[in-house]
Design a protein around this motif. Sequence first.
Motif, PDB file in Angstrom:
ATOM      1  N   ASP A   1     -13.061 -23.227  -5.973  1.00  0.00           N
ATOM      2  CA  ASP A   1     -12.877 -21.776  -6.082  1.00  0.00           C
ATOM      3  C   ASP A   1     -11.522 -21.303  -5.558  1.00  0.00           C
ATOM      4  OD1 ASP A   1     -15.315 -21.569  -7.225  1.00  0.00           O
ATOM      5  OD2 ASP A   1     -16.321 -20.676  -5.467  1.00  0.00           O
ATOM      6  N   LEU A   2     -10.795 -22.193  -4.839  1.00  0.00           N
ATOM      7  CA  LEU A   2      -9.502 -21.764  -4.289  1.00  0.00           C
ATOM      8  C   LEU A   2      -8.383 -21.811  -5.334  1.00  0.00           C
ATOM      9  CD1 LEU A   2     -10.842 -21.652  -1.563  1.00  0.00           C
ATOM     10  CD2 LEU A   2      -8.957 -22.939  -0.577  1.00  0.00           C
ATOM     11  N   ALA A   3      -8.557 -22.659  -6.323  1.00  0.00           N
ATOM     12  CA  ALA A   3      -7.487 -22.862  -7.307  1.00  0.00           C
ATOM     13  C   ALA A   3      -7.023 -21.550  -7.969  1.00  0.00           C
ATOM     14  CB  ALA A   3      -7.920 -23.888  -8.341  1.00  0.00           C
ATOM     15  N   PRO A   4      -7.947 -20.681  -8.419  1.00  0.00           N
ATOM     16  CA  PRO A   4      -7.491 -19.456  -9.112  1.00  0.00           C
ATOM     17  C   PRO A   4      -6.609 -18.557  -8.252  1.00  0.00           C
ATOM     18  CG  PRO A   4      -9.865 -19.760  -9.374  1.00  0.00           C
ATOM     19  CD  PRO A   4      -9.413 -20.771  -8.374  1.00  0.00           C
ATOM     20  N   LEU A   5      -6.725 -18.680  -6.955  1.00  0.00           N
ATOM     21  CA  LEU A   5      -5.952 -17.786  -6.073  1.00  0.00           C
ATOM     22  C   LEU A   5      -4.450 -17.999  -6.262  1.00  0.00           C
ATOM     23  CD1 LEU A   5      -8.095 -18.002  -2.813  1.00  0.00           C
ATOM     24  CD2 LEU A   5      -8.003 -16.115  -4.458  1.00  0.00           C
ATOM     25  N   ARG A   6      -4.079 -19.224  -6.648  1.00  0.00           N
ATOM     26  CA  ARG A   6      -2.651 -19.484  -6.832  1.00  0.00           C
ATOM     27  C   ARG A   6      -2.074 -18.614  -7.949  1.00  0.00           C
ATOM     28  NH1 ARG A   6       1.615 -22.568  -8.773  1.00  0.00           N
ATOM     29  NH2 ARG A   6       2.766 -23.639  -7.117  1.00  0.00           N
ATOM     30  N   ARG A   7      -2.903 -18.390  -8.979  1.00  0.00           N
ATOM     31  CA  ARG A   7      -2.424 -17.582 -10.115  1.00  0.00           C
ATOM     32  C   ARG A   7      -2.406 -16.093  -9.786  1.00  0.00           C
ATOM     33  NH1 ARG A   7      -6.681 -19.677 -13.884  1.00  0.00           N
ATOM     34  NH2 ARG A   7      -7.049 -21.250 -12.259  1.00  0.00           N
ATOM     35  N   ARG A   8      -3.129 -15.737  -8.742  1.00  0.00           N
ATOM     36  CA  ARG A   8      -3.193 -14.311  -8.361  1.00  0.00           C
ATOM     37  C   ARG A   8      -2.223 -14.037  -7.208  1.00  0.00           C
ATOM     38  NH1 ARG A   8      -9.719 -14.650  -8.001  1.00  0.00           N
ATOM     39  NH2 ARG A   8     -10.081 -15.320 -10.144  1.00  0.00           N
ATOM     40  N   TYR A   9      -1.094 -14.633  -7.256  1.00  0.00           N
ATOM     41  CA  TYR A   9      -0.097 -14.581  -6.184  1.00  0.00           C
ATOM     42  C   TYR A   9       1.234 -14.522  -6.906  1.00  0.00           C
ATOM     43  CZ  TYR A   9       1.536 -15.981  -1.428  1.00  0.00           C
ATOM     44  OH  TYR A   9       2.070 -16.025  -0.164  1.00  0.00           O
ATOM     45  N   ALA A  10       2.198 -13.716  -6.392  1.00  0.00           N
ATOM     46  CA  ALA A  10       3.482 -13.569  -7.083  1.00  0.00           C
ATOM     47  C   ALA A  10       4.137 -14.926  -7.300  1.00  0.00           C
ATOM     48  CB  ALA A  10       4.414 -12.676  -6.277  1.00  0.00           C
ATOM     49  N   GLU A  11       4.878 -15.042  -8.381  1.00  0.00           N
ATOM     50  CA  GLU A  11       5.546 -16.302  -8.725  1.00  0.00           C
ATOM     51  C   GLU A  11       6.468 -16.736  -7.594  1.00  0.00           C
ATOM     52  OE1 GLU A  11       6.461 -18.560 -12.653  1.00  0.00           O
ATOM     53  OE2 GLU A  11       4.898 -17.162 -12.062  1.00  0.00           O
TER      54      GLU A  11
ATOM     55  N   PHE B   1       0.821  -1.208   0.000  1.00  0.00           N
ATOM     56  CA  PHE B   1       0.000   0.000   0.000  1.00  0.00           C
ATOM     57  C   PHE B   1       0.861   1.267   0.000  1.00  0.00           C
ATOM     58  CE2 PHE B   1      -2.200   3.472   2.132  1.00  0.00           C
ATOM     59  CZ  PHE B   1      -3.371   3.538   1.382  1.00  0.00           C
ATOM     60  N   ILE B   2       1.896   1.304   0.811  1.00  0.00           N
ATOM     61  CA  ILE B   2       2.651   2.567   0.930  1.00  0.00           C
ATOM     62  C   ILE B   2       3.604   2.777  -0.253  1.00  0.00           C
ATOM     63  CG2 ILE B   2       2.408   2.633   3.453  1.00  0.00           C
ATOM     64  CD1 ILE B   2       5.323   1.750   3.719  1.00  0.00           C
ATOM     65  N   THR B   3       3.826   1.695  -1.011  1.00  0.00           N
ATOM     66  CA  THR B   3       4.659   1.855  -2.213  1.00  0.00           C
ATOM     67  C   THR B   3       3.816   1.893  -3.476  1.00  0.00           C
ATOM     68  OG1 THR B   3       4.939  -0.538  -2.470  1.00  0.00           O
ATOM     69  CG2 THR B   3       6.591   0.630  -1.136  1.00  0.00           C
ATOM     70  N   GLY B   4       2.504   1.686  -3.334  1.00  0.00           N
ATOM     71  CA  GLY B   4       1.627   1.721  -4.501  1.00  0.00           C
ATOM     72  C   GLY B   4       1.663   0.458  -5.348  1.00  0.00           C
ATOM     73  N   ASN B   5       2.381  -0.559  -4.893  1.00  0.00           N
ATOM     74  CA  ASN B   5       2.468  -1.806  -5.677  1.00  0.00           C
ATOM     75  C   ASN B   5       1.467  -2.826  -5.157  1.00  0.00           C
ATOM     76  OD1 ASN B   5       4.678  -0.738  -7.086  1.00  0.00           O
ATOM     77  ND2 ASN B   5       6.066  -1.377  -5.432  1.00  0.00           N
ATOM     78  N   THR B   6       0.189  -2.571  -5.404  1.00  0.00           N
ATOM     79  CA  THR B   6      -0.837  -3.383  -4.745  1.00  0.00           C
ATOM     80  C   THR B   6      -1.447  -4.460  -5.637  1.00  0.00           C
ATOM     81  OG1 THR B   6      -2.451  -1.697  -5.313  1.00  0.00           O
ATOM     82  CG2 THR B   6      -1.509  -1.582  -3.101  1.00  0.00           C
ATOM     83  N   ASP B   7      -1.068  -4.541  -6.893  1.00  0.00           N
ATOM     84  CA  ASP B   7      -1.654  -5.559  -7.769  1.00  0.00           C
ATOM     85  C   ASP B   7      -1.429  -6.947  -7.161  1.00  0.00           C
ATOM     86  OD1 ASP B   7      -1.921  -7.603  -9.739  1.00  0.00           O
ATOM     87  OD2 ASP B   7      -1.850  -6.040 -11.279  1.00  0.00           O
ATOM     88  N   PRO B   8      -2.499  -7.693  -6.893  1.00  0.00           N
ATOM     89  CA  PRO B   8      -2.350  -8.995  -6.223  1.00  0.00           C
ATOM     90  C   PRO B   8      -1.393  -9.941  -6.956  1.00  0.00           C
ATOM     91  CG  PRO B   8      -4.653  -8.363  -6.266  1.00  0.00           C
ATOM     92  CD  PRO B   8      -3.918  -7.349  -7.095  1.00  0.00           C
ATOM     93  N   HIS B   9      -1.357  -9.858  -8.273  1.00  0.00           N
ATOM     94  CA  HIS B   9      -0.450 -10.732  -9.028  1.00  0.00           C
ATOM     95  C   HIS B   9       1.007 -10.391  -8.768  1.00  0.00           C
ATOM     96  CE1 HIS B   9      -3.461 -12.540 -11.770  1.00  0.00           C
ATOM     97  NE2 HIS B   9      -4.103 -11.402 -11.568  1.00  0.00           N
ATOM     98  N   LEU B  10       1.273  -9.109  -8.536  1.00  0.00           N
ATOM     99  CA  LEU B  10       2.655  -8.634  -8.591  1.00  0.00           C
ATOM    100  C   LEU B  10       3.234  -8.189  -7.252  1.00  0.00           C
ATOM    101  CD1 LEU B  10       2.161  -6.447 -11.791  1.00  0.00           C
ATOM    102  CD2 LEU B  10       3.150  -8.750 -11.662  1.00  0.00           C
ATOM    103  N   LEU B  11       2.367  -7.827  -6.319  1.00  0.00           N
ATOM    104  CA  LEU B  11       2.908  -7.231  -5.084  1.00  0.00           C
ATOM    105  C   LEU B  11       3.856  -8.210  -4.408  1.00  0.00           C
ATOM    106  CD1 LEU B  11       1.543  -8.245  -2.094  1.00  0.00           C
ATOM    107  CD2 LEU B  11      -0.446  -7.260  -3.189  1.00  0.00           C
ATOM    108  N   ALA B  12       4.840  -7.656  -3.710  1.00  0.00           N
ATOM    109  CA  ALA B  12       5.875  -8.477  -3.082  1.00  0.00           C
ATOM    110  C   ALA B  12       5.268  -9.310  -1.961  1.00  0.00           C
ATOM    111  CB  ALA B  12       6.984  -7.581  -2.528  1.00  0.00           C
ATOM    112  N   ARG B  13       5.312 -10.620  -2.132  1.00  0.00           N
ATOM    113  CA  ARG B  13       4.842 -11.529  -1.079  1.00  0.00           C
ATOM    114  C   ARG B  13       6.067 -11.954  -0.276  1.00  0.00           C
ATOM    115  NH1 ARG B  13      -1.061 -12.468  -1.441  1.00  0.00           N
ATOM    116  NH2 ARG B  13      -1.556 -12.165  -3.636  1.00  0.00           N
TER     117      ARG B  13
END
Lengths: 576, 576
Positions: free
Chosen positions: A249-259, A207-219
């Motif tokens: 319905d949980l399966a897609p969440l894996r793709r919405r998470y940083a590699e 949030f404080i860096t503006g990098n909030t895209d669920p696919h890309l944000l640093a996990r």
Amino acid sequence: MASDVLPIGGRAVTAHRRRFAIGVDFGTNSVRAVVVDVADGSEVATHVWKYPSGEAGILLDTKDPNLARQNPADYIEGFYASVRRAVAAAKRTRGFLVENIVGIGIDTTGSTPIPVDRDGMPLALRKQFRRELAAHAWLWRDHSAFAEASEITDKASKHRDRYLTKCGGVYSSEWYWSKILHCRRSAPRVFQAAYGWVELADFVPAFITGNTDPHLLARGICAAGHKAMYHDDWGGLPSERFLASLHHDLAPLRRRYAERAVPADRKAGALTGDVARKVGLPAGVPVAVGAFDAHMGAVGAGIKQGTLVKIIGTSTCDIMVAPMDEPLPDIPGLCGIVPGSVIPGMYGLEAGQSAVGDIFNWFASHLVPQKYTARGDPHTNLSRAAATIQPGTSGLLALDWNNGNRTVLVDPNLTGLLVGQTLHTSAPEVYRALVEATAFGALTIINRFEEYGIAVRDVVNCGGIAEKNPFVMQIYADACNRPMSISHSPQTCALGAAIFGAVAGGVYRNVRSAQRKMVRARRKVYRPRKAAAAVYAELYGLYKQLHDAFGTAAYEQALGHVMKSLIAIRDRTRKE
Amino acid sequence: MASDVLPIGGRAVTAHRRRFAIGVDFGTNSVRAVVVDVADGSEVATHVWKYPSGEAGILLDTKDPNLARQNPADYIEGFYASVRRAVAAAKRTRGFLVENIVGIGIDTTGSTPIPVDRDGMPLALRKQFRRELAAHAWLWRDHSAFAEASEITDKASKHRDRYLTKCGGVYSSEWYWSKILHCRRSAPRVFQAAYGWVELADFVPAFITGNTDPHLLARGICAAGHKAMYHDDWGGLPSERFLASLHHDLAPLRRRYAERAVPADRKAGALTGDVARKVGLPAGVPVAVGAFDAHMGAVGAGIKQGTLVKIIGTSTCDIMVAPMDEPLPDIPGLCGIVPGSVIPGMYGLEAGQSAVGDIFNWFASHLVPQKYTARGDPHTNLSRAAATIQPGTSGLLALDWNNGNRTVLVDPNLTGLLVGQTLHTSAPEVYRALVEATAFGALTIINRFEEYGIAVRDVVNCGGIAEKNPFVMQIYADACNRPMSISHSPQTCALGAAIFGAVAGGVYRNVRSAQRKMVRARRKVYRPRKAAAAVYAELYGLYKQLHDAFGTAAYEQALGHVMKSLIAIRDRTRKE
């Protein structure tokens, strides 16, 4: 900003220009921002801001005592308020300039996942979800997903990838996937509206860096590895197929998470202009990847190979690190073994006791006569009286399982036990027996590390109880028959976060170099007393017998069965 | 006097002449005299007199917490004062005449042996022994002879006459020979001065009838059989040879003891002129042989075959009777099986719980917060709160062994246990669990009787807790799944003594006939509630598992060992 930074590695910073890092520690009830001097870790300013929502920051549900949520707006406002005021206070320090802030580190509670929309913004911030408890942050201590946890444990332990080997063999109701699955089942409308789920430790840096895209944000590897079954051995998160076996319905969440999940010495990004303005800092300050409070706290307490850091509060976290160039066995009962979760480049090992201060608080509030409560602090009064009792003389022995047992049994469905009462047993005697029981719990963890080849050469204690209660710490030293050190800083979590801020900001080459400068020597050491240690060695043998009799499968048909049956009867009769 | 008595057996007494018996009950802190109408057992007058010596009548020694003595002068003065005032009060009743007193019965605590001189007078009455604690009465609860008790247990259990088969297999530190042997060892000067040792239950009838010669005075079968290993199977007291094996000085005591012990329906003698004058009665009133309070209390509560009488106070006595024309096995764990000790002509069987009210009192004094103690009686407050808790819902289970276990384990070296505590466990929940534990202890005794063929058709409860605490009694009914009756008279001991006075005085042919007239129906019956009983049946199964695991040899190497080791460590570290 990066060009400002001197590449000094482990050497002394130049005297003429002080530089600073900010650590922000998101606790259960409040957030604390600390400004520290990166040269020596000394604290320049601090501010604590209490979450305004719910009860002491926690949203509760009278119908479900297991539920505990938080308002994500409190995190955002909490960051603004605490950092702004800490920075304002720092300005009164000679040599402080906001331009000399080199980095920000963030630590938080966890697993505290937040359902977010496609842009990574918490659903709870939207008007239509504001009153929906499922749309808020699912606080670490929320246990509403206990059924899902045992389902996940069941399925994951049978999976060929042995997903639970790195987290003690049992998946907890406090953790990421349990909560998400429970949301799918109990609040499907919220689940469907959530594009992804983000741990609080990742959300704040995002949030404080503006990098909030669920696919890309640093996990962060800390939250991913300890709570979401993320591990390189099986290519990151559990497979989509496995997640679908829990619920399709949980399966897609894996793709919405940083590699790839990353350690906290990496940059999550730079402070946005908008956020920077709100806290009175220049835009672009580097922000480190987030991690959990106990893990960054261990760094702030000076963790290194051979050092066990115990953070003792209502419960404990027990953290160690181990080199990655030597083989490390799976250690049964540990909550997590995650590469890079504490110090990048080393295994982070997490253990813990489900309740320590919570047990003392329970006793003081529920079972202590007026004599010890009428004047002053009950804990002070009880400790004073209990300190005069010699080890063994009360004849009492307790099991410290009022809130289950995290390590090494990994079983929330256990309860407390007290044996040895006579017609003369006093409240200070019981209090002391409870303290001793938690000390024996601590020793059981130390022994488990050592049984699996992780030598414990040194124990550093931090947290409220370590800070304030010499009576408890002396018993720990005696019962464990080891010196017990107290960390120098009383705010090791925020200091640890600041260390990661300094490393992400490029002041130090790595965490180890930063620790050498920023973590000071121990403030105090409690040493074991020979006579007491001898009695406690005997008592520990008896504790271990009760521990195994009531807590392990060996006795399941005998006395483990008694404890489990009582819980089953309790839960059934409460429903009737 | 005997010529005045109508031979009416079980028939109604004539209306025109009321007749009365006096029961005198020597308790731990006071003596109570009751004047009752022999026609229906109704109370005409009563007086309670508190012993003036020591603390509430008990002489203590700050150096030895096990020691508890009483001043024999208190017994004499207590008889005078209580009877004189009860008789004086009775005179205000229409139809009362001292000439119509037909008999006096005496019950006392025990085993409470008194060292006496050649004339049967207590040594403590002599000036040179007045300050010597060993020369006073050794109150039942004196435990200073614990070492001697285990020595006697050891030797008696190996003896070919199996002296312990009639008293549960373990000889107690509270009992006759333990105390005498301890006196020989710890106070030889007193021992040498003592010609004999007389139980309080025998001393009072002897004193008031003037038949005090130690060789000849009436020794009640109750005290002799339950406490002095007296049994017809081996010709009375244990052999001189056996006594000499304990200490050669003990052997002569056997010859200074009546040849045969007798039941309490016999006359010990007639009131002397001197005593009669002091209490305002005619000389010559028949006095029954004495017995223990619980045994006469059982008679006053209406004991008969199939009826278990529980006297519930700080501890319990559980009394039954069984016919002597059927074979009766030795029942392991019972404190005594003595022909004629309760109802002459029947076996008297005694069991008991080492602590009941004492456990509740301990908890209320040591582990209850101000909320329940600030206003009113803590027991009332705790009972009220605990009564709203449904069985099973607390998840707690306790063992009621804070003062050891009398029946069926016969082991004073056991301690309490509580399991099931969470972070929310409250004082009323623990209080209820302790009450339930004592109820399960009661059920274990009932089961033991029935396992050995003594059917328990009916349970009559008396004593302070039975009288005053419906909360406790309802739990007993539910936990035992049997109706629990409350005896009609609140003073069953004194009433029982009066019944023996009436029988010894010739009003009734036997105790059974007297009971039919003088004991009235139960005042109240608590009936088991089905749902609660079902939950308690489950909980009792778990109680029994803990009971056997911690209390029996089967688990000695496992968990019995834990409890025993804690006691050993406690006792050792207290000395260090």
